[in-house]
Design a protein around this motif. Structure first.
Motif, mmCIF file in Angstrom:
data_model
loop_
_atom_site.group_PDB
_atom_site.id
_atom_site.type_symbol
_atom_site.label_atom_id
_atom_site.label_comp_id
_atom_site.label_asym_id
_atom_site.label_seq_id
_atom_site.Cartn_x
_atom_site.Cartn_y
_atom_site.Cartn_z
ATOM 1 N N LEU A 290 0.829 -1.220 0.000
ATOM 2 C CA LEU A 290 0.000 0.000 0.000
ATOM 3 C C LEU A 290 0.854 1.258 0.000
ATOM 4 O O LEU A 290 0.530 2.231 -0.676
ATOM 5 N N ARG B 258 0.673 4.035 -2.891
ATOM 6 C CA ARG B 258 0.392 5.441 -2.579
ATOM 7 C C ARG B 258 1.501 6.369 -3.091
ATOM 8 O O ARG B 258 1.229 7.495 -3.490
ATOM 9 N N SER C 122 -6.855 4.369 -0.284
ATOM 10 C CA SER C 122 -6.172 5.355 0.565
ATOM 11 C C SER C 122 -6.757 5.396 1.979
ATOM 12 O O SER C 122 -6.139 5.935 2.892
ATOM 13 N N ARG C 123 -7.909 4.807 2.176
ATOM 14 C CA ARG C 123 -8.549 4.822 3.491
ATOM 15 C C ARG C 123 -8.405 3.501 4.251
ATOM 16 O O ARG C 123 -8.976 3.353 5.323
#
Length: 176
Positions: free
Chosen positions: A8, A12, A59-60
């Motif tokens: 992740l 990102r 992103s959460r």
């Protein structure tokens, strides 16, 4: 990249990660809609919607190591939504409407078959024509009733009918 957290972070930052996630969880995500026995097309839709949902919410994600659980829950919700929608849908095939009417081909074949049969029947002698008409239109009549109607002996009805049918078959075949 070993852990989901590293994947992740890589995603990102724009380096990589998405392919790793898809490779890691693809079979798991695909197995969920198939476990609901969805059709291949519906399962593919659920699969794509699950990955789209991940892309929208990536992103959460707060617990990267629970990503597999998140994907299964999302795919499960999508599968249930498909099942609910399918239950309310009425399937209409606009290209091939249901019809109890015969197709033009069936009508043509039946018409041709009937024409040949009647043409052949009309070439038989009068006795055969009458006997076969009675047999076709009143099959419930006994041999005694048929014999009485045609002025024949009861013992001759079966053999005469067999000879007449054989002659009719030969004449129908000759008209092909």
């Amino acid at each position: 990249m070993d852990s989901n957290t590293e994947v992740l972070v890589g995603w990102r930052s724009g380096s990589c990660g998405w392919d790793v996630l898809v490779e890691r969880y693809s079979r798991l995500v695909w197995s969920v809609p198939r476990s609901f026995r969805l059709s291949h097309a519906d399962a593919a839709d659920v699969y794509q919607c699950t990955w789209l949902s991940l892309a929208e919410h990536l992103s959460r994600i707060r617990q990267p190591e629970a990503l597999g659980v998140w994907l299964v829950r999302t795919a499960t919700r999508q599968s249930i939504a498909v099942l609910r929608t399918r239950g309310r849908e009425v399937s209409y095939d606009l290209w091939e409407p249901e019809s109890t009417l015969p197709t033009p081909d069936e009508v043509a074949v039946t018409t041709d078959r009937q024409r040949r049969l009647w043409s052949a029947l009309m070439t038989l002698n009068e006795r055969c024509q009458r006997l076969l008409r009675i047999a076709a239109h009143s099959p419930e009549l006994s041999y005694a009733q048929v014999a009485d109607a045609l002025g024949m002996k009861v013992g001759n009805v079966g053999s005469t009918r067999s000879r007449c049918l054989a002659e009719l078959r030969r004449k129908v075949e000759a008209l092909r």
